[in-house]
Design a protein around this motif. Structure first.
Motif, PDB file in Angstrom:
ATOM      1  N   LYS A 307     -11.163  51.119 -69.773  1.00 18.02           N
ATOM      2  CA  LYS A 307      -9.714  51.041 -69.651  1.00 18.02           C
ATOM      3  C   LYS A 307      -9.258  49.653 -69.255  1.00 18.02           C
ATOM      4  CE  LYS A 307      -8.938  55.902 -68.491  1.00 18.02           C
ATOM      5  NZ  LYS A 307      -8.462  56.848 -67.456  1.00 18.02           N
ATOM      6  N   LYS A 308     -10.028  49.000 -68.389  1.00 15.67           N
ATOM      7  CA  LYS A 308      -9.644  47.676 -67.941  1.00 15.67           C
ATOM      8  C   LYS A 308      -9.681  46.664 -69.080  1.00 15.67           C
ATOM      9  CE  LYS A 308      -8.788  48.218 -63.583  1.00 15.67           C
ATOM     10  NZ  LYS A 308      -7.483  47.874 -63.002  1.00 15.67           N
ATOM     11  N   GLU A 309     -10.469  46.948 -70.109  1.00 15.21           N
ATOM     12  CA  GLU A 309     -10.597  46.012 -71.218  1.00 15.21           C
ATOM     13  C   GLU A 309      -9.638  46.330 -72.356  1.00 15.21           C
ATOM     14  OE1 GLU A 309     -12.454  43.313 -71.108  1.00 15.21           O
ATOM     15  OE2 GLU A 309     -12.927  43.902 -69.058  1.00 15.21           O
ATOM     16  N   ASP A 310      -8.841  47.390 -72.209  1.00 17.16           N
ATOM     17  CA  ASP A 310      -7.915  47.789 -73.259  1.00 17.16           C
ATOM     18  C   ASP A 310      -6.706  46.865 -73.247  1.00 17.16           C
ATOM     19  OD1 ASP A 310      -6.282  48.959 -75.065  1.00 17.16           O
ATOM     20  OD2 ASP A 310      -6.277  50.959 -74.167  1.00 17.16           O
ATOM     21  N   LYS A 311      -6.603  45.985 -74.217  1.00 16.63           N
ATOM     22  CA  LYS A 311      -5.532  44.995 -74.235  1.00 16.63           C
ATOM     23  C   LYS A 311      -4.184  45.615 -74.569  1.00 16.63           C
ATOM     24  CE  LYS A 311      -8.462  41.705 -73.426  1.00 16.63           C
ATOM     25  NZ  LYS A 311      -9.694  42.464 -73.445  1.00 16.63           N
ATOM     26  N   ASP A 312      -4.140  46.888 -75.059  1.00 21.73           N
ATOM     27  CA  ASP A 312      -2.881  47.519 -75.407  1.00 21.73           C
ATOM     28  C   ASP A 312      -2.256  48.271 -74.235  1.00 21.73           C
ATOM     29  OD1 ASP A 312      -3.108  46.613 -78.003  1.00 21.73           O
ATOM     30  OD2 ASP A 312      -4.324  48.338 -78.606  1.00 21.73           O
ATOM     31  N   VAL A 313      -2.953  48.314 -73.102  1.00 21.63           N
ATOM     32  CA  VAL A 313      -2.446  49.040 -71.942  1.00 21.63           C
ATOM     33  C   VAL A 313      -1.829  48.054 -70.965  1.00 21.63           C
ATOM     34  CG1 VAL A 313      -3.038  50.513 -69.993  1.00 21.63           C
ATOM     35  CG2 VAL A 313      -4.150  50.867 -72.203  1.00 21.63           C
ATOM     36  N   CYS A 314      -0.582  48.288 -70.577  1.00 19.85           N
ATOM     37  CA  CYS A 314       0.072  47.401 -69.627  1.00 19.85           C
ATOM     38  C   CYS A 314       0.103  48.038 -68.249  1.00 19.85           C
ATOM     39  CB  CYS A 314       1.486  47.056 -70.084  1.00 19.85           C
ATOM     40  SG  CYS A 314       2.634  48.432 -69.997  1.00 19.85           S
ATOM     41  N   VAL A 315       0.341  47.224 -67.259  1.00 17.76           N
ATOM     42  CA  VAL A 315       0.340  47.721 -65.889  1.00 17.76           C
ATOM     43  C   VAL A 315       1.443  48.743 -65.676  1.00 17.76           C
ATOM     44  CG1 VAL A 315       1.832  45.906 -64.958  1.00 17.76           C
ATOM     45  CG2 VAL A 315       0.112  46.976 -63.500  1.00 17.76           C
ATOM     46  N   CYS A 316       2.578  48.593 -66.377  1.00 18.78           N
ATOM     47  CA  CYS A 316       3.671  49.559 -66.243  1.00 18.78           C
ATOM     48  C   CYS A 316       3.225  50.950 -66.704  1.00 18.78           C
ATOM     49  CB  CYS A 316       4.871  49.125 -67.069  1.00 18.78           C
ATOM     50  SG  CYS A 316       5.465  47.466 -66.695  1.00 18.78           S
ATOM     51  N   LYS A 317       2.449  50.977 -67.782  1.00 19.87           N
ATOM     52  CA  LYS A 317       1.973  52.256 -68.291  1.00 19.87           C
ATOM     53  C   LYS A 317       0.937  52.854 -67.362  1.00 19.87           C
ATOM     54  CE  LYS A 317       0.157  54.462 -72.467  1.00 19.87           C
ATOM     55  NZ  LYS A 317      -0.243  54.240 -73.880  1.00 19.87           N
ATOM     56  N   GLU A 318       0.060  52.005 -66.832  1.00 24.21           N
ATOM     57  CA  GLU A 318      -0.974  52.491 -65.925  1.00 24.21           C
ATOM     58  C   GLU A 318      -0.386  53.103 -64.665  1.00 24.21           C
ATOM     59  OE1 GLU A 318      -4.671  49.484 -66.957  1.00 24.21           O
ATOM     60  OE2 GLU A 318      -3.226  48.924 -65.429  1.00 24.21           O
ATOM     61  N   LYS A 531       7.523  54.377 -73.862  1.00 22.44           N
ATOM     62  CA  LYS A 531       7.159  53.358 -74.843  1.00 22.44           C
ATOM     63  C   LYS A 531       6.911  52.037 -74.118  1.00 22.44           C
ATOM     64  CE  LYS A 531       9.947  55.452 -78.513  1.00 22.44           C
ATOM     65  NZ  LYS A 531      11.069  55.230 -79.459  1.00 22.44           N
ATOM     66  N   PHE A 532       5.696  51.529 -74.252  1.00 21.60           N
ATOM     67  CA  PHE A 532       5.322  50.303 -73.543  1.00 21.60           C
ATOM     68  C   PHE A 532       4.889  49.248 -74.554  1.00 21.60           C
ATOM     69  CE2 PHE A 532       4.603  53.846 -70.692  1.00 21.60           C
ATOM     70  CZ  PHE A 532       5.235  53.417 -69.534  1.00 21.60           C
ATOM     71  N   ILE A 533       5.470  48.080 -74.444  1.00 24.42           N
ATOM     72  CA  ILE A 533       5.159  47.013 -75.396  1.00 24.42           C
ATOM     73  C   ILE A 533       4.569  45.786 -74.704  1.00 24.42           C
ATOM     74  CG2 ILE A 533       6.936  47.722 -77.031  1.00 24.42           C
ATOM     75  CD1 ILE A 533       8.716  45.510 -75.871  1.00 24.42           C
ATOM     76  N   CYS A 534       4.592  45.770 -73.361  1.00 28.96           N
ATOM     77  CA  CYS A 534       4.119  44.583 -72.646  1.00 28.96           C
ATOM     78  C   CYS A 534       2.625  44.658 -72.391  1.00 28.96           C
ATOM     79  CB  CYS A 534       4.850  44.431 -71.315  1.00 28.96           C
ATOM     80  SG  CYS A 534       4.565  45.804 -70.174  1.00 28.96           S
ATOM     81  N   GLU A 535       2.028  43.523 -72.055  1.00 25.10           N
ATOM     82  CA  GLU A 535       0.643  43.482 -71.625  1.00 25.10           C
ATOM     83  C   GLU A 535       0.598  43.566 -70.110  1.00 25.10           C
ATOM     84  OE1 GLU A 535      -1.127  39.995 -73.189  1.00 25.10           O
ATOM     85  OE2 GLU A 535      -1.214  40.759 -75.219  1.00 25.10           O
ATOM     86  N   ARG A 536      -0.613  43.629 -69.564  1.00 24.20           N
ATOM     87  CA  ARG A 536      -0.757  43.681 -68.115  1.00 24.20           C
ATOM     88  C   ARG A 536      -0.253  42.392 -67.473  1.00 24.20           C
ATOM     89  NH1 ARG A 536      -6.662  43.972 -67.339  1.00 24.20           N
ATOM     90  NH2 ARG A 536      -6.675  42.888 -69.319  1.00 24.20           N
TER      91      ARG A 536
END
Length: 768
Positions: A307-318, A531-536
């Motif tokens: 999960k930490k390496e998933d570039k499509d997941v942003c901190v807001c979503k986490e 809907k999340f479009i930002c990166e971490r």
């Protein structure tokens, strides 16, 4: 007359554990096992102990030393020798007793204890994980300015085995100042693979957890090594095979460092202090419970690594923030809330709940009023709703219009407090014209200030965060029924809707209810972003170059360095561009030599040669600072360069942190406003005042070329970067003590500490 008394040693030796009791049951600091109690209580929980210190003219309770029990133990460290006075207090069923303490110096230098702290230099209130920083704080007695070797180990030992393969992960140097040395280690993800690759004899798997410990040693004729409490980090490769009731760390029991074979050949002396800590590898803003210096049991998600390496997941979503789907809440807004909450130690959801309630559900940085929506109701009247005023509407208002303003509803008193304590020139209109992101800077400054005033070091709850924003002066000693604002007062009238029972005004309980109602409403699915479009926040574009990063708003961040420390200054506030301005080397005393010349600054006076005196051993030179003090000073210089000023600096500290002087045989010549015999090493700076042209000149404040406005502004800049113990005789500037004499011909920047944040990466771009 009370029969309650305290029995123990009035003059404990620093570094030695002493026992204190309400029963006379021991001698030589060793409790007896059999005795007739002289003061009967029902249980240990009824006996409450605390330690108080006298400083700045009043007694302060040290919350971290609260204990319960008929008999307790305390260790007084090196810093206790500098206290004006210390006392121990005990309370049993309403009766109290006081016991004066006067610690004595240790006759032998030694390492007493090693603590593992988080990046905020606090006992951890959430689990460590790979990627985190651990700060090893080594407590010592009689060892100031000693150099320590501090080593991080991965522990493969087992109490049933004699042969082990402990892995030396990393060794760093630390310098003891004021009885302690802090050394930082990052639990890098690569350590996990190293730990799995090297197993103890007979082991087939490293297990569910990786166990780490830290040793600290100094060299005399023999070295002495003291290990920290062990720290266990989950093994991301571990596959559960059987269900067990105990964690591997619990079953393993205390490690026996005596037989681990760590450097057996050097015949070194070992001292030990251990306990186990089991660590969760995911970000936890709401740990259900907290225990320090005991076993921490948490669950492990074996997929966290991927999960930490998933570039499509942003901190807001986490983190799935409440109110994330509000139309006035953006991706950048959520990121800023998370950043602030991390630095100030509270749940980001709680700040979202507070702001939603305080802004009448608008999240507006402006003045919020009940205004027409432009629509009509069935009866023909206009529909009204709360909204923030537009820029055009704000500009029609006076500079200090009525009512509160902004994300946490800044009042006139709150604004005046910020101006006084930080040297700002804020007004309501200035705040109202800011964007949300601009105003967040002052939201954090407000929270940080009141945390400091109320001496808050623990994680803030939702109720306490709202209380800090709403009525910060009522933080200490208030219970649920405490009245915050009485009926009929201005603050009551502005917030009357909080008073739900129309009794006792607005109480703390009613404020907490509003906070929890906001939290509950914001937690509904329809109020969360989908809907999340930002990166971490820590994106892959972030840089990890070590050194100090100085922000133009006064913030300082630090990526751990070795002896070579680079300094980067933000080009302008709000920019991601930083310019590298200097690289300095730490000496064996942990200080850096500040340059004599550079862009926008120079020096005056000759270089002091030092020598031995009756007071102290005076080091060579007079231009040495702690690395973080140098960072703050580079910030001051950068702001001065923008104004085309040129500042000349004089005495700082000598190379060993003492008061600099060229005449050590004459004790009176010591510049006592600097090293203070090692108590304020590297924290103080002299400078010459500015003239009408913005350049330092050799003269005093009565000179016709002395520029009052420029010098006042210079002190404000220093205050912004953390210098809060400043002197200019007879000058009533913000953050300046005008009563300290001998500062007519030069100014003084000083501080007891420079605040900075330790991070592992920075969202920045280094430019030439």
């Amino acid at each position: 007359m009370s029969n309650l008394k305290i029995f123990g040693n009035h003059s404990p030796v620093v570094g030695v554990k002493e026992y204190y009791s309400i029963n006379e049951l021991f001698g030589d600091s060793v409790p007896k096992q059999n005795f007739l109690p002289e003061y009967q209580v029902a249980s240990n929980d009824q006996v409450k102990w605390s330690v108080w210190i006298f400083e700045r003219g009043y007694w302060r309770k040290t919350k971290e030393n609260n204990k319960t029990g008929i008999t307790v133990d305390y260790i007084f460290y090196q810093k206790s020798l500098a206290r004006e006075a210390i006392k121990i207090s005990v309370e049993v069923n309403g009766e109290k007793a006081i016991f004066d303490i006067k610690p004595l110096k240790a006759s032998q230098a030694k390492i007493v204890h090693v603590d593992l702290l988080d990046v905020n230099l606090s006992k951890p209130t959430k689990p460590f994980a790979y990627g985190d920083w651990i700060v090893a704080r080594v407590h010592c007695v009689g060892m100031d300015r000693f150099s320590l070797a501090v080593t991080l180990w991965e522990d493969d030992g087992d109490k049933t085995k004699q042969n082990t393969t402990n892995v030396r992960i990393q060794e760093k140097k630390g310098i003891v100042l004021n009885g302690k040395a802090d050394v930082s280690f990052q639990l890098k993800p690569s350590f996990a693979w190293l730990a799995n690759a090297k197993l103890a004899e007979g082991d087939t798997s490293e297990g569910e957890y990786h166990e780490y410990y830290v040793t600290a040693e100094f060299l005399e004729r023999k070295s002495k090594r003291v290990p920290s409490l062990n720290t266990n980090v989950p093994n991301p490769d571990y596959k559960t095979e059987v269900v067990i009731k105990q964690t591997p760390a619990e079953k393993k029991g205390p490690s026996k460092k005596e037989v681990k074979g760590v450097n057996k050949s050097d015949n070194k002396v070992y001292d030990y202090h251990e306990t186990k800590v089991v660590i969760k590898p995911t970000l936890e803003f709401n740990p259900v419970w907290e225990k320090i210096n005991s076993l921490m049991k948490v669950n492990t998600d074996n997929n966290w690594w991927k999960k930490k390496e998933d570039k499509d997941v942003c901190v807001c979503k986490e983190l799935d923030l409440i109110w994330g789907a509000h139309p006035n809440v953006s991706c950048e807004f959520r990121k800023k809330v998370i950043e602030i909450s991390k630095r100030q130690n509270f749940d980001p959801n709680h700040l979202m709940a507070v702001m939603w309630a305080e802004t009448s559900h608008t999240f507006s940085p402006s003045k919020v009023e009940l205004r027409s929506t432009g629509e009509l109701k069935k009866d023909g009247n206009s529909k009204v709703d709360y909204r923030g005023l537009t820029k055009e509407e704000i500009l029609k208002l006076d500079e200090s219009f009525s009512g509160a303003v902004g994300l946490i509803q800044f009042t006139p008193a709150a604004i005046n407090g910020l101006n006084t304590n930080y040297g700002y020139s804020l007004t309501k209109r200035k705040l109202a014209l800011m964007t949300q992101l601009e105003q967040f800077f002052y939201v954090e400054k407000y929270i940080a200030h009141w945390k400091k005033v109320n001496k808050i070091t623990n994680k803030l709850t939702l109720a306490d965060l709202y209380l800090l924003v709403f009525a910060p002066s009522k933080m200490n000693g208030s219970d649920d029924s405490t009245t915050l604002y009485k009926e009929g007062t201005e603050f009551y009238n502005a917030n009357a809707s909080i008073d739900t029972d129309s009794k006792n005004g607005i109480t703390k309980k009613e404020l907490a209810v509003r906070a929890y109602d906001s939290f509950k409403e914001g937690s509904k699915i329809e109020n969360k972003e989908t809907k999340f479009i930002c990166e971490r926040i820590n994106s892959v574009e972030s840089i990890t170059d070590s050194g100090f990063y100085i922000y133009r708003n006064g913030d300082i961040k630090y990526i751990n360095s070795t002896e070579e420390i680079s300094y980067y200054v933000q080009v302008k506030e709000g920019s991601i561009n930083f310019k590298k301005i200097e690289t300095l080397s730490k000496n064996i005393y942990g200080l850096v030599k500040f340059p004599a010349l550079g862009d926008g600054f120079g020096r005056y006076g000759g270089e002091d040669v030092g020598g031995k005196s009756k007071i102290e051993d005076v080091g060579k030179g007079d231009h040495y600072l702690l690395p973080q003090t140098a960072a703050a000073l580079f910030g001051v210089i950068s702001d001065a360069i923008d104004k085309k000023w040129q500042i000349d600096f004089g005495d700082m500290s000598s190379e060993n942190g003492s008061d600099p002087t060229s005449n050590p045989s004459n004790a009176k010549s010591h510049h006592s406003g600097h090293g203070h015999k090692g108590k304020q090493s590297g924290l103080n700076i002299d400078f010459r005042y500015l003239n009408k042209n913005g350049k330092s000149f050799r003269g005093n404040t009565s000179s016709i070329i002395f520029d009052d406005n420029k010098n006042e502004e210079l002190f404000k800049i220093g205050f912004k970067y953390g210098f809060d113990k400043n002197y200019a005789t007879d000058k009533n500037y913000v953050g300046v003590n005008p009563k300290v004499g001998k500062h007519y011909d030069h100014g003084h920047f000083g501080t007891l500490s420079i605040d900075y944040e330790i991070v592992d990466e920075i969202n920045a771009k280094i430019i030439n």
